[in-house]
Scaffold this active site. Structure first.
Site, PDB file in Angstrom:
ATOM      1  N   SER A   1      -5.547  21.545  14.636  1.00  0.00           N
ATOM      2  CA  SER A   1      -5.741  22.072  15.989  1.00  0.00           C
ATOM      3  C   SER A   1      -4.739  21.442  16.928  1.00  0.00           C
ATOM      4  O   SER A   1      -4.739  20.220  17.126  1.00  0.00           O
ATOM      5  CB  SER A   1      -7.159  21.761  16.469  1.00  0.00           C
ATOM      6  OG  SER A   1      -7.237  21.988  17.869  1.00  0.00           O
TER       7      SER A   1
ATOM      8  N   HIS B   1      -4.114  26.068  14.143  1.00  0.00           N
ATOM      9  CA  HIS B   1      -5.328  26.461  14.870  1.00  0.00           C
ATOM     10  C   HIS B   1      -5.086  26.290  16.365  1.00  0.00           C
ATOM     11  O   HIS B   1      -4.717  25.200  16.826  1.00  0.00           O
ATOM     12  CB  HIS B   1      -6.499  25.596  14.414  1.00  0.00           C
ATOM     13  CG  HIS B   1      -7.829  26.044  14.935  1.00  0.00           C
ATOM     14  ND1 HIS B   1      -8.535  27.096  14.379  1.00  0.00           N
ATOM     15  CD2 HIS B   1      -8.588  25.587  15.972  1.00  0.00           C
ATOM     16  CE1 HIS B   1      -9.666  27.267  15.047  1.00  0.00           C
ATOM     17  NE2 HIS B   1      -9.717  26.366  16.017  1.00  0.00           N
TER      18      HIS B   1
ATOM     19  N   ASP C   1      -6.737  26.518  19.986  1.00  0.00           N
ATOM     20  CA  ASP C   1      -7.997  26.560  20.738  1.00  0.00           C
ATOM     21  C   ASP C   1      -7.745  27.062  22.152  1.00  0.00           C
ATOM     22  O   ASP C   1      -7.075  26.399  22.947  1.00  0.00           O
ATOM     23  CB  ASP C   1      -8.611  25.158  20.805  1.00  0.00           C
ATOM     24  CG  ASP C   1      -9.233  24.738  19.489  1.00  0.00           C
ATOM     25  OD1 ASP C   1     -10.108  25.469  19.006  1.00  0.00           O
ATOM     26  OD2 ASP C   1      -8.843  23.694  18.946  1.00  0.00           O
TER      27      ASP C   1
ATOM     28  N   MET D   1      -9.376  27.998  25.696  1.00  0.00           N
ATOM     29  CA  MET D   1     -10.576  27.741  26.496  1.00  0.00           C
ATOM     30  C   MET D   1     -10.333  28.198  27.934  1.00  0.00           C
ATOM     31  O   MET D   1      -9.240  28.006  28.470  1.00  0.00           O
ATOM     32  CB  MET D   1     -10.908  26.247  26.482  1.00  0.00           C
ATOM     33  CG  MET D   1     -11.026  25.663  25.091  1.00  0.00           C
ATOM     34  SD  MET D   1     -11.421  23.898  25.140  1.00  0.00           S
ATOM     35  CE  MET D   1     -11.318  23.489  23.401  1.00  0.00           C
TER      36      MET D   1
ATOM     37  N   HIS E   1      -8.571  30.730  18.178  1.00  0.00           N
ATOM     38  CA  HIS E   1     -10.009  30.652  18.434  1.00  0.00           C
ATOM     39  C   HIS E   1     -10.231  30.862  19.934  1.00  0.00           C
ATOM     40  O   HIS E   1      -9.902  30.000  20.752  1.00  0.00           O
ATOM     41  CB  HIS E   1     -10.498  29.273  17.972  1.00  0.00           C
ATOM     42  CG  HIS E   1     -11.925  28.977  18.294  1.00  0.00           C
ATOM     43  ND1 HIS E   1     -12.467  27.716  18.184  1.00  0.00           N
ATOM     44  CD2 HIS E   1     -12.944  29.775  18.733  1.00  0.00           C
ATOM     45  CE1 HIS E   1     -13.733  27.741  18.543  1.00  0.00           C
ATOM     46  NE2 HIS E   1     -14.042  28.980  18.879  1.00  0.00           N
TER      47      HIS E   1
ATOM     48  N   MET F   1     -12.283  30.908  22.979  1.00  0.00           N
ATOM     49  CA  MET F   1     -13.485  30.444  23.689  1.00  0.00           C
ATOM     50  C   MET F   1     -13.382  30.952  25.117  1.00  0.00           C
ATOM     51  O   MET F   1     -13.139  30.199  26.069  1.00  0.00           O
ATOM     52  CB  MET F   1     -13.574  28.915  23.617  1.00  0.00           C
ATOM     53  CG  MET F   1     -13.903  28.414  22.228  1.00  0.00           C
ATOM     54  SD  MET F   1     -13.612  26.636  22.023  1.00  0.00           S
ATOM     55  CE  MET F   1     -11.905  26.659  21.479  1.00  0.00           C
TER      56      MET F   1
ATOM     57  N   MET G   1     -18.891  25.918  13.877  1.00  0.00           N
ATOM     58  CA  MET G   1     -18.592  24.806  14.776  1.00  0.00           C
ATOM     59  C   MET G   1     -19.523  23.640  14.434  1.00  0.00           C
ATOM     60  O   MET G   1     -20.749  23.782  14.489  1.00  0.00           O
ATOM     61  CB  MET G   1     -18.784  25.206  16.234  1.00  0.00           C
ATOM     62  CG  MET G   1     -17.766  26.212  16.762  1.00  0.00           C
ATOM     63  SD  MET G   1     -16.057  25.653  16.672  1.00  0.00           S
ATOM     64  CE  MET G   1     -16.093  24.199  17.736  1.00  0.00           C
TER      65      MET G   1
ATOM     66  N   GLY H   1     -11.968  18.154  22.261  1.00  0.00           N
ATOM     67  CA  GLY H   1     -11.629  17.538  20.992  1.00  0.00           C
ATOM     68  C   GLY H   1     -12.251  16.152  20.901  1.00  0.00           C
ATOM     69  O   GLY H   1     -12.782  15.609  21.872  1.00  0.00           O
ATOM     70  N   GLY H   2     -12.172  15.579  19.706  1.00  0.00           N
ATOM     71  CA  GLY H   2     -12.591  14.190  19.532  1.00  0.00           C
ATOM     72  C   GLY H   2     -14.086  13.946  19.437  1.00  0.00           C
ATOM     73  O   GLY H   2     -14.535  12.807  19.527  1.00  0.00           O
TER      74      GLY H   2
ATOM     75  N   ASP I   1     -14.995  23.505  12.023  1.00  0.00           N
ATOM     76  CA  ASP I   1     -14.222  22.929  13.122  1.00  0.00           C
ATOM     77  C   ASP I   1     -15.095  21.974  13.924  1.00  0.00           C
ATOM     78  O   ASP I   1     -16.148  22.368  14.425  1.00  0.00           O
ATOM     79  CB  ASP I   1     -13.708  24.057  14.028  1.00  0.00           C
ATOM     80  CG  ASP I   1     -12.854  23.563  15.181  1.00  0.00           C
ATOM     81  OD1 ASP I   1     -12.579  22.353  15.268  1.00  0.00           O
ATOM     82  OD2 ASP I   1     -12.454  24.411  16.004  1.00  0.00           O
TER      83      ASP I   1
END
Length: 223
Positions: A12, A37, A39, A41, A70, A72, A141, A148-149, A179
């Site tokens: 990611s 990947h 992300d 958002m 992905h 979101m 998920m 992240g993290g 993920d």
């Protein structure tokens, strides 16, 4: 005993150095990544804002690897074409991000991309039964999306197994991806539960990319 599956590793870029995105993507390909990947958002569906289509378009020439985007984003339908045009090979959406999941998945395929559906920790897998013939990817998920993290939610392993059972019953060849908090310590358990693709952000980007990607690929065999 069945042979361990070597999972696809999908780093990611949420965890990468955003000032060096082109270099980071090239480095991931050289290090043995299978997909990139991405992300996306919107600050509305999830509490963070990240990569718009123009950024995806800017990094597309830097790698030949598939872009696994992905989304979101809510509502998601107005953004499908923009991300496909920017270079997305797979577009993955949440059931909660629009009123008609069946239509959204069909539209993604109409645009020539592969279609995926994402299940948050509290999203019921029963939804997958209704659209299993329209998906090329199922994403579980193992954290709540937005940052992240985060730490891997252990109950996700049951959900991975449940999704694998649905896909197998349907005779689906869709990939099953995980993920959130994925590391070499839990990658083997994810694959044992039925996953064949792993998204990893923080784990890959801390240290040597090639070493970390190799550790994720090797983890199932050691499990």
């Amino acid at each position: 005993m069945a042979m361990a599956v070597t999972p696809l590793i999908c780093p990611s870029i949420l965890a990468s150095d955003f000032a060096r995105l082109g270099e980071e993507v090239r480095a991931l390909e050289a290090a043995g990544a299978d997909w990139i990947h991405v992300d996306v958002m919107d600050g509305h569906f999830v509490p963070n804002i990240t990569l718009g289509p123009d950024i995806v378009k800017a990094i597309r020439p830097h790698t030949s690897l598939p872009f696994d985007v992905h989304l979101m984003v809510a509502p998601v339908d107005p953004w499908l074409e923009a991300y496909r045009d920017a270079g997305a090979d797979l577009l993955t959406v949440h059931p909660e991000s629009g009123p008609h999941l069946h239509r959204t998945l069909g539209r993604i395929r109409q645009l020539g991309a592969k279609a995926g559906v994402v299940f948050n920790p509290a999203t019921p897998l029963s939804i997958l039964e209704e659209v299993v013939d329209l998906v090329d990817l199922v994403l579980i998920m193992s954290v709540n999306p937005g940052f992240g993290g985060q730490k891997f939610i252990d109950s996700s392993l049951r959900k991975i197994a449940g999704a694998r059972a649905i896909l197998d019953r349907a005779g689906s060849a869709a990939h099953l991806q995980v993920d959130g908090g994925v590391t070499s310590a839990n990658a083997g358990a994810c694959v044992a539960a039925g996953a064949d693709a792993l998204v990893a952000g923080s784990f890959v980007f801390k240290g040597d990319y090639a070493t970390n990607i190799a550790a994720l690929k090797a983890a199932p065999a050691a499990a």
